[in-house]
Design a protein around this motif. Structure first.
Motif, PDB file in Angstrom:
ATOM      1  N   LYS A 212      10.376  25.599  23.734  1.00 49.51           N
ATOM      2  CA  LYS A 212      11.106  24.345  23.596  1.00 49.51           C
ATOM      3  C   LYS A 212      11.579  23.906  24.975  1.00 49.51           C
ATOM      4  O   LYS A 212      11.687  24.723  25.888  1.00 49.51           O
ATOM      5  CB  LYS A 212      12.316  24.523  22.675  1.00 49.51           C
ATOM      6  N   PRO A 213      11.873  22.614  25.153  1.00 55.38           N
ATOM      7  CA  PRO A 213      12.333  22.154  26.468  1.00 55.38           C
ATOM      8  C   PRO A 213      13.680  22.781  26.836  1.00 55.38           C
ATOM      9  O   PRO A 213      14.577  22.900  25.996  1.00 55.38           O
ATOM     10  CB  PRO A 213      12.467  20.636  26.290  1.00 55.38           C
ATOM     11  N   VAL A 214      13.810  23.179  28.100  1.00 56.25           N
ATOM     12  CA  VAL A 214      15.071  23.687  28.638  1.00 56.25           C
ATOM     13  C   VAL A 214      15.287  23.033  29.996  1.00 56.25           C
ATOM     14  O   VAL A 214      14.388  23.007  30.837  1.00 56.25           O
ATOM     15  CB  VAL A 214      15.071  25.219  28.785  1.00 56.25           C
ATOM     16  N   GLN A 215      16.484  22.501  30.189  1.00 56.00           N
ATOM     17  CA  GLN A 215      16.814  21.785  31.417  1.00 56.00           C
ATOM     18  C   GLN A 215      17.953  22.490  32.151  1.00 56.00           C
ATOM     19  O   GLN A 215      18.937  22.905  31.547  1.00 56.00           O
ATOM     20  CB  GLN A 215      17.249  20.348  31.079  1.00 56.00           C
ATOM     21  N   ALA A 216      17.812  22.629  33.461  1.00 57.15           N
ATOM     22  CA  ALA A 216      18.893  23.165  34.289  1.00 57.15           C
ATOM     23  C   ALA A 216      19.842  22.040  34.664  1.00 57.15           C
ATOM     24  O   ALA A 216      19.412  20.956  35.064  1.00 57.15           O
ATOM     25  CB  ALA A 216      18.326  23.813  35.548  1.00 57.15           C
ATOM     26  N   LEU A 217      21.139  22.291  34.519  1.00 57.17           N
ATOM     27  CA  LEU A 217      22.157  21.325  34.911  1.00 57.17           C
ATOM     28  C   LEU A 217      23.162  22.016  35.838  1.00 57.17           C
ATOM     29  O   LEU A 217      23.587  23.138  35.563  1.00 57.17           O
ATOM     30  CB  LEU A 217      22.889  20.768  33.685  1.00 57.17           C
ATOM     31  N   PRO A 218      23.579  21.352  36.920  1.00 60.79           N
ATOM     32  CA  PRO A 218      24.533  21.981  37.834  1.00 60.79           C
ATOM     33  C   PRO A 218      25.948  21.968  37.263  1.00 60.79           C
ATOM     34  O   PRO A 218      26.371  20.992  36.642  1.00 60.79           O
ATOM     35  CB  PRO A 218      24.438  21.106  39.089  1.00 60.79           C
ATOM     36  N   VAL A 219      26.664  23.062  37.458  1.00 64.67           N
ATOM     37  CA  VAL A 219      28.080  23.106  37.118  1.00 64.67           C
ATOM     38  C   VAL A 219      28.844  22.594  38.333  1.00 64.67           C
ATOM     39  O   VAL A 219      28.743  23.183  39.413  1.00 64.67           O
ATOM     40  CB  VAL A 219      28.530  24.541  36.776  1.00 64.67           C
ATOM     41  N   PRO A 220      29.586  21.495  38.234  1.00 62.63           N
ATOM     42  CA  PRO A 220      30.249  20.914  39.401  1.00 62.63           C
ATOM     43  C   PRO A 220      31.149  21.929  40.113  1.00 62.63           C
ATOM     44  O   PRO A 220      31.920  22.649  39.468  1.00 62.63           O
ATOM     45  CB  PRO A 220      31.058  19.756  38.820  1.00 62.63           C
ATOM     46  N   ARG A 221      31.047  21.966  41.429  1.00 63.59           N
ATOM     47  CA  ARG A 221      31.790  22.946  42.240  1.00 63.59           C
ATOM     48  C   ARG A 221      33.290  22.849  42.004  1.00 63.59           C
ATOM     49  O   ARG A 221      33.993  23.885  41.986  1.00 63.59           O
ATOM     50  CB  ARG A 221      31.453  22.709  43.726  1.00 63.59           C
ATOM     51  N   ASP A 222      33.815  21.637  41.812  1.00 62.32           N
ATOM     52  CA  ASP A 222      35.266  21.485  41.680  1.00 62.32           C
ATOM     53  C   ASP A 222      35.799  21.957  40.322  1.00 62.32           C
ATOM     54  O   ASP A 222      37.007  21.961  40.100  1.00 62.32           O
ATOM     55  CB  ASP A 222      35.694  20.044  41.950  1.00 62.32           C
ATOM     56  N   THR A 223      34.902  22.362  39.426  1.00 67.22           N
ATOM     57  CA  THR A 223      35.341  22.880  38.124  1.00 67.22           C
ATOM     58  C   THR A 223      35.313  24.412  38.054  1.00 67.22           C
ATOM     59  O   THR A 223      35.777  24.989  37.071  1.00 67.22           O
ATOM     60  CB  THR A 223      34.454  22.333  36.986  1.00 67.22           C
ATOM     61  N   TRP A 224      34.765  25.061  39.069  1.00 66.56           N
ATOM     62  CA  TRP A 224      34.515  26.498  38.975  1.00 66.56           C
ATOM     63  C   TRP A 224      35.790  27.308  38.790  1.00 66.56           C
ATOM     64  O   TRP A 224      35.860  28.181  37.926  1.00 66.56           O
ATOM     65  CB  TRP A 224      33.786  26.997  40.222  1.00 66.56           C
ATOM     66  N   GLU A 225      36.785  27.041  39.610  1.00 63.58           N
ATOM     67  CA  GLU A 225      37.986  27.876  39.556  1.00 63.58           C
ATOM     68  C   GLU A 225      38.634  27.835  38.180  1.00 63.58           C
ATOM     69  O   GLU A 225      38.945  28.883  37.591  1.00 63.58           O
ATOM     70  CB  GLU A 225      38.995  27.451  40.623  1.00 63.58           C
ATOM     71  N   GLN A 226      38.838  26.643  37.654  1.00 69.31           N
ATOM     72  CA  GLN A 226      39.475  26.524  36.350  1.00 69.31           C
ATOM     73  C   GLN A 226      38.601  27.132  35.254  1.00 69.31           C
ATOM     74  O   GLN A 226      39.107  27.766  34.319  1.00 69.31           O
ATOM     75  CB  GLN A 226      39.777  25.058  36.031  1.00 69.31           C
ATOM     76  N   LEU A 227      37.303  26.970  35.379  1.00 73.72           N
ATOM     77  CA  LEU A 227      36.390  27.535  34.385  1.00 73.72           C
ATOM     78  C   LEU A 227      36.471  29.060  34.384  1.00 73.72           C
ATOM     79  O   LEU A 227      36.591  29.687  33.315  1.00 73.72           O
ATOM     80  CB  LEU A 227      34.956  27.088  34.687  1.00 73.72           C
ATOM     81  N   PHE A 228      36.439  29.655  35.561  1.00 79.30           N
ATOM     82  CA  PHE A 228      36.490  31.114  35.635  1.00 79.30           C
ATOM     83  C   PHE A 228      37.833  31.638  35.146  1.00 79.30           C
ATOM     84  O   PHE A 228      37.899  32.675  34.474  1.00 79.30           O
ATOM     85  CB  PHE A 228      36.215  31.587  37.062  1.00 79.30           C
TER      86      PHE A 228
ATOM     87  N   PHE B  79      25.220  27.655  38.444  1.00 74.77           N
ATOM     88  CA  PHE B  79      26.133  27.674  39.583  1.00 74.77           C
ATOM     89  C   PHE B  79      25.351  27.711  40.892  1.00 74.77           C
ATOM     90  O   PHE B  79      25.886  27.361  41.939  1.00 74.77           O
ATOM     91  CB  PHE B  79      27.063  28.894  39.495  1.00 74.77           C
ATOM     92  N   LEU B  80      24.105  28.146  40.823  1.00 72.80           N
ATOM     93  CA  LEU B  80      23.228  28.105  41.990  1.00 72.80           C
ATOM     94  C   LEU B  80      22.701  26.686  42.142  1.00 72.80           C
ATOM     95  O   LEU B  80      22.151  26.118  41.207  1.00 72.80           O
ATOM     96  CB  LEU B  80      22.074  29.094  41.824  1.00 72.80           C
ATOM     97  N   GLN B  81      22.881  26.131  43.322  1.00 71.15           N
ATOM     98  CA  GLN B  81      22.554  24.724  43.574  1.00 71.15           C
ATOM     99  C   GLN B  81      22.114  24.544  45.026  1.00 71.15           C
ATOM    100  O   GLN B  81      22.532  25.320  45.893  1.00 71.15           O
ATOM    101  CB  GLN B  81      23.790  23.856  43.282  1.00 71.15           C
ATOM    102  N   PRO B  82      21.262  23.511  45.293  1.00 68.52           N
ATOM    103  CA  PRO B  82      20.679  22.543  44.364  1.00 68.52           C
ATOM    104  C   PRO B  82      19.648  23.184  43.440  1.00 68.52           C
ATOM    105  O   PRO B  82      19.158  24.274  43.696  1.00 68.52           O
ATOM    106  CB  PRO B  82      20.044  21.510  45.298  1.00 68.52           C
ATOM    107  N   LEU B  83      19.333  22.472  42.384  1.00 69.38           N
ATOM    108  CA  LEU B  83      18.518  23.034  41.321  1.00 69.38           C
ATOM    109  C   LEU B  83      17.085  23.323  41.747  1.00 69.38           C
ATOM    110  O   LEU B  83      16.406  24.140  41.119  1.00 69.38           O
ATOM    111  CB  LEU B  83      18.503  22.091  40.117  1.00 69.38           C
ATOM    112  N   ASP B  84      16.626  22.674  42.818  1.00 67.08           N
ATOM    113  CA  ASP B  84      15.252  22.919  43.262  1.00 67.08           C
ATOM    114  C   ASP B  84      15.187  23.895  44.432  1.00 67.08           C
ATOM    115  O   ASP B  84      14.114  24.125  44.996  1.00 67.08           O
ATOM    116  CB  ASP B  84      14.572  21.607  43.647  1.00 67.08           C
ATOM    117  N   LYS B  85      16.313  24.481  44.796  1.00 64.46           N
ATOM    118  CA  LYS B  85      16.331  25.437  45.909  1.00 64.46           C
ATOM    119  C   LYS B  85      15.878  26.808  45.422  1.00 64.46           C
ATOM    120  O   LYS B  85      16.451  27.356  44.493  1.00 64.46           O
ATOM    121  CB  LYS B  85      17.731  25.546  46.505  1.00 64.46           C
TER     122      LYS B  85
END
Length: 287
Positions: free
Chosen positions: A221-237, A164-170
């Motif tokens: 093992k490889p682990v990749q960070a992926l952003p959770v789209p902002r417009d999905t947060w409310e419904q997800l929570f 949820f923290l974005q951008p991923l390189d910040k």
């Protein structure tokens, strides 16, 4: 005598252990007597008090050289923060009655944010305790690295860290709870006058990509960070059981947009010594 609330958690427990190692007497304030037994075995006094029980808290604070206030967390507060306000009123009344020599309150980065968000509960606590006659320190740590405990399962099972923290390189101001507890133990033993604010972050700022890299090292093992789209947060929570997700959403916005930040970007903040790799390795080993 140092009276510690929240002693059963990561921060309060680390603080208590540091004080005991320094040879200081500690009074463990717990809601459940059973949870106080381990601290009694370590040599602590034990006092029973809930954070909403002003009379019991005042008794627990009585005669203390310093009191550590760790406000109870509420991650899904009702509008207007009634849960936090009840605890704040109780704590303020108890401190006013007990009159300890000094107070250290665990606050947070963002307690001075311009917009309402989940961390505004700490803003309310700071405002209430500022009127106390005794010296008060507000310790404002950054984002807890241990929040990544939620990511252990997905990282291990799918090699993905959903951020949820974005951008991923910040890089964000983060800190280990171990460093928060140790810093609290040092601060409460100091002498000061009036109110002061102490900011604390880790030895280096941490991006979501850094978290993924730390997980990759810990898991092998490889682990990749992926952003959770902002417009999905409310419904997800909401789907996860939250009833009032807006404060949490606005807190995340504050970190991502930069209006939750230390006063001078952390240049004068105290720096902990525990790095992200050590915390993630510990979380992986425990999980």
């Amino acid at each position: 005598m140092y009276a510690i609330t929240g002693i059963t958690g990561n921060v309060g427990g680390e603080m208590a252990r540091a004080l005991l190692a320094d040879g200081q007497p500690v009074r463990a304030i717990v809601r459940d007597a059973a949870k106080g037994e381990v601290w009694a075995r370590l040599g602590c006094e034990v006092a029973l008090a809930g954070m909403e029980d002003a009379a019991a808290l005042a008794k627990a604070f009585a005669g203390a050289t310093g009191v550590f206030i760790l406000p109870p967390p509420c991650f899904d507060p009702a509008p207007g923060y009634p849960e936090a306000r009840a605890a704040i009123a109780s704590v303020a009344a108890a401190l006013a009655q007990a009159k300890p020599a000094k107070v250290l309150c665990l606050s947070t980065i963002g307690a001075d944010a311009m917009h309402d968000n989940l961390l505004s509960q700490r803003t309310l606590m700071e405002k209430a305790l500022q009127s106390l006659p005794m010296p008060v320190t507000f310790l404002r740590p950054g984002w807890f690295l241990e929040n990544a405990s939620w990511d252990v399962g997905p990282a291990r099972e799918s090699g993905v860290l959903h951020s949820f923290l974005q951008p991923l390189d910040k890089p964000f101001p983060m800190v280990a709870t171990k460093d928060v507890g140790r810093t609290a133990a040092a601060l409460i033993q100091e002498d000061w006058t009036g109110q002061r604010i102490v900011e604390l972050e880790g030895p280096a700022r941490v991006s979501p990509n850094d978290l993924a890299s730390a997980f990759a090292s810990a898991l092998g093992k490889p682990v990749q960070a992926l952003p959770v789209p902002r417009d999905t947060w409310e419904q997800l929570f909401l789907s996860q059981g939250m009833k009032h997700p807006l404060p949490r959403i606005r807190m995340l916005d504050g970190f991502n947009e930069g209006w939750i930040e230390f006063q001078d970007k952390g240049r004068r903040a105290l720096k902990g010594s525990t790095d992200v790799a050590a915390v993630i390795a510990e979380l992986v080993a425990a999980g």
